[in-house]
Structures are given as structure tokens and as C-alpha cells.
Design a protein around this motif. Structure first.
Motif, PDB file in Angstrom:
ATOM      1  N   PHE A  52       0.849  -1.186   0.000  1.00  0.00           N
ATOM      2  CA  PHE A  52       0.000   0.000   0.000  1.00  0.00           C
ATOM      3  C   PHE A  52       0.893   1.247   0.000  1.00  0.00           C
ATOM      4  O   PHE A  52       1.939   1.268   0.643  1.00  0.00           O
ATOM      5  N   THR A  53       0.465   2.257  -0.711  1.00  0.00           N
ATOM      6  CA  THR A  53       1.202   3.522  -0.717  1.00  0.00           C
ATOM      7  C   THR A  53       0.823   4.349   0.501  1.00  0.00           C
ATOM      8  O   THR A  53      -0.182   4.061   1.168  1.00  0.00           O
ATOM      9  N   ASP A  54       1.618   5.375   0.786  1.00  0.00           N
ATOM     10  CA  ASP A  54       1.298   6.266   1.904  1.00  0.00           C
ATOM     11  C   ASP A  54      -0.049   6.947   1.687  1.00  0.00           C
ATOM     12  O   ASP A  54      -0.811   7.171   2.634  1.00  0.00           O
ATOM     13  N   GLU A  55      -0.339   7.283   0.421  1.00  0.00           N
ATOM     14  CA  GLU A  55      -1.620   7.940   0.115  1.00  0.00           C
ATOM     15  C   GLU A  55      -2.774   6.989   0.425  1.00  0.00           C
ATOM     16  O   GLU A  55      -3.795   7.405   0.991  1.00  0.00           O
ATOM     17  N   GLU A  56      -2.582   5.715   0.059  1.00  0.00           N
ATOM     18  CA  GLU A  56      -3.622   4.729   0.351  1.00  0.00           C
ATOM     19  C   GLU A  56      -3.787   4.579   1.871  1.00  0.00           C
ATOM     20  O   GLU A  56      -4.911   4.495   2.373  1.00  0.00           O
ATOM     21  N   ASP A  57      -2.665   4.540   2.576  1.00  0.00           N
ATOM     22  CA  ASP A  57      -2.704   4.455   4.046  1.00  0.00           C
ATOM     23  C   ASP A  57      -3.578   5.557   4.634  1.00  0.00           C
ATOM     24  O   ASP A  57      -4.482   5.300   5.439  1.00  0.00           O
ATOM     25  N   GLU A  58      -3.262   6.782   4.226  1.00  0.00           N
ATOM     26  CA  GLU A  58      -3.968   7.926   4.803  1.00  0.00           C
ATOM     27  C   GLU A  58      -5.441   7.923   4.428  1.00  0.00           C
ATOM     28  O   GLU A  58      -6.305   8.285   5.230  1.00  0.00           O
TER      29      GLU A  58
ATOM     30  N   LYS B 281       0.474   1.569  13.339  1.00  0.00           N
ATOM     31  CA  LYS B 281       0.896   2.910  12.932  1.00  0.00           C
ATOM     32  C   LYS B 281       0.176   3.971  13.774  1.00  0.00           C
ATOM     33  O   LYS B 281       0.788   4.914  14.264  1.00  0.00           O
ATOM     34  N   LEU B 282      -1.126   3.803  13.928  1.00  0.00           N
ATOM     35  CA  LEU B 282      -1.893   4.768  14.711  1.00  0.00           C
ATOM     36  C   LEU B 282      -1.492   4.722  16.177  1.00  0.00           C
ATOM     37  O   LEU B 282      -1.358   5.761  16.832  1.00  0.00           O
ATOM     38  N   LEU B 283      -1.300   3.517  16.696  1.00  0.00           N
ATOM     39  CA  LEU B 283      -0.898   3.392  18.097  1.00  0.00           C
ATOM     40  C   LEU B 283       0.440   4.083  18.338  1.00  0.00           C
ATOM     41  O   LEU B 283       0.632   4.744  19.364  1.00  0.00           O
TER      42      LEU B 283
END
Length: 266
Positions: A70-76, A115-117
DNA sequence: AAGAAGCGCAACCGCGATTCA
DNA sequence: ATGAATCGCGGTTGCGCTTCT
């Protein structure tokens, strides 16, 4: 009465799919198309139940699937959509071409949660972990995230919330697009313009409530539970409609009266 | 080197909504 | 109108691979 059984479970394979099974399924669907999963296994010469065939096709064999990281854009985007929709993986997948609900669900549980944690964000509530439950609720703001810098964001938050605490501003400024609660308000700038317009035309403040369903495009549907006493017809004012569209736009969901259900991949 | 623990992902399970005989 | 089958979804499990001790 009713239909005949979907498959004879005693004569079906389970577990990992073999290459031959995959090839049979692909060949059959290429020749006959998707659908009628009940009769597909027999017609394709597969000892699988239709449900298993459907899952294998949708999650692994479909030609339009985008494999790989997954790309960073997809992550966000996933984080934003999850903060809005919760565990509605199929709806989230509908906004990510080439990704399946199962893939996103797995990715969420293995990567994004962590990542969120690590950011100090509770992945379930999208609020700061050390935030006490008694602190007041803040609203999601459909900002575009294109602030010149964090100071701009802080100023906007202060302007929007007035007495908001400094630590809340810090956490929002760190993750400007993350909402802290599943509540929706129109875009900040647009909100200000609307308020200014209303104030100038009427000489008084009047802010109409917009329910969650309306923001998802379910205006006037049976799901819409809000009330607008001015027209007695729920969220039906043109003002609200334009706000809804703006809200969609900020999430990449730009549409004209789109029902959120149409976001599903069919 | 070997066993344990952790991780990632495909597949299964169960349930609610919808379809249809 | 009724109720069973099907569909589609979200949650969970199991297995293979990698990393750690």
C-alpha cells in the motif's frame, strides 16, 4: 417451498486452492462471467462450494486487483475513511481501486493499527490515547490538509473551536485530517463563508443541524433521522446539499447526490 | 542449529439482508 | 405471505514464513 440446496458440502474441498483449481475458476469466469455462484462450481468442474469460489475470485483471482504494498496515500485514505465509516471494509475498498475489503481489513489489523498506536491514536476511536473519556467531543473538519504550516492549522482550529485546549490543538495539528470523534461538520472555510452569508442576510446566527446520514448522501432517505423545522422535510435544503457534496469532495467522494451504498464494488 | 514467538495473509465461519419458489 | 436458499459482509482462524532467543 424455497430453493434447492446450494451445494453438497460433504463433497467439497476446503483449505488452500491449488493452481489447477484457480485456472479452472478463471477459465470459467472468463467464458461465462461472474454470478450464479451456486451453480458455478459444478459447471466449472470444481469441488468447492460457491461461496468459496466467490471469495477466491474476489480476493485473489480478479484481474483488476492491484497486488503489492500500500502507498502512503492509500494508508492515509484508509485511515480517513475508517474514521468516518468504521469497519465498513467493503465501502472503504470501494474507494481504493484494485484493493479488496479482505486485503484492507488485513492491512488495517497488521499495519495501520500499529501505525496509529505509535502516533498515540486509538485506532478504534481515532482519538488520542491519553485523552480522558470526560473531555468534550470535538468535530471532524473536512479540511483538505493543505495548510501552509502547523501554525495555520492551529489558528484555524482556534477560530473554529474557540476554547479548545492547547494539547488538543497539538494532536489535531499533528494529524490534521484525523477526526477525534465520529461526528461531521462542513468544511471549515465553507462553514465560515456560510456563517458570514447567513449573518449578513439575516443579521443573526442560525446553524442548522446536519445528521450523519445526510452527510453520507442519504438525504430524505428512510435512514435520515434529522429534522429541519424550517421545511419539515429533514435535511433537504440546498445549503445542506452543497455542504454534503463538499464533504464528499474532501474525502475524494465528490458526487452529485451519491448514495453511499453505490460506493461498493459490484 | 533448533525451538518459540511474531507476523502476514488466505480462507473459513456465522450472521443479517435479500431473493425467490 | 411464508420460509428456505443465496449473497455479501465482518470477524476469526489457521498455516506458512520470518525473526528472535
Amino acid at each position: 417451498m424455497g430453493r434447492s440446496p446450494c451445494c453438497e458440502k460433504s463433497h467439497t474441498n476446503k483449505g488452500a486452492w491449488t493452481k489447477e483449481e484457480d485456472e479452472r475458476l478463471i477459465a470459467y469466469i472468463k467464458a461465462h462471467g461472474e454470478g450464479c455462484w451456486r451453480s458455478l462450481p459444478k459447471a466449472a468442474g470444481l469441488l468447492r462450494c460457491g461461496k468459496s469460489c466467490r471469495l477466491r475470485w474476489i480476493n485473489y483471482l480478479r484481474p483488476d486487483l492491484k497486488r503489492g504494498n500500500f502507498t502512503d496515500e492509500e494508508d492515509e485514505l484508509i485511515i480517513k475513511l475508517h474514521s468516518l465509516l468504521g469497519n465498513k471494509w467493503s465501502l472503504i475498498a470501494g474507494r481504493l481501486p484494485g484493493r479488496t475489503d479482505n486485503e484492507i481489513k488485513n492491512y488495517w489489523n497488521t499495519h495501520i493499527r500499529r501505525k496509529l498506536l505509535s502516533r498515540g491514536i486509538d485506532p478504534t476511536t481515532h482519538r488520542a490515547i491519553n485523552e480522558s473519556s470526560t473531555q468534550r467531543v470535538t468535530s471532524i473538519s473536512f479540511t483538505t490538509g493543505n495548510y501552509k504550516d502547523i501554525e495555520d492549522e492551529k489558528m484555524n482550529i482556534k477560530a473554529e473551536f474557540g476554547t479548545i485546549k492547547e494539547d488538543e490543538i497539538s494532536s489535531r495539528a499533528q494529524c490534521p485530517d484525523l477526526n477525534l470523534e465520529l461526528r461531521i461538520s462542513p468544511p471549515y472555510q465553507q462553514n465560515q463563508q456560510k456563517r458570514a452569508l447567513e449573518q449578513s442576510s439575516t443579521g443573526s446566527w442560525r446553524i442548522s443541524p446536519i445528521c450523519f446520514k445526510c452527510n453520507l448522501g442519504l438525504k430524505k432517505s428512510k435512514d435520515c433521522s434529522c429534522s429541519d423545522s424550517s421545511n419539515g422535510n429533514g435535511c433537504s435544503s440546498s445549503r445542506n446539499t452543497s455542504m454534503n457534496i463538499a464533504a464528499y469532495d474532501c474525502l475524494g467522494l465528490k458526487t452529485n447526490g451519491l448514495d453511499y451504498r453505490t460506493l461498493e464494488t459490484k
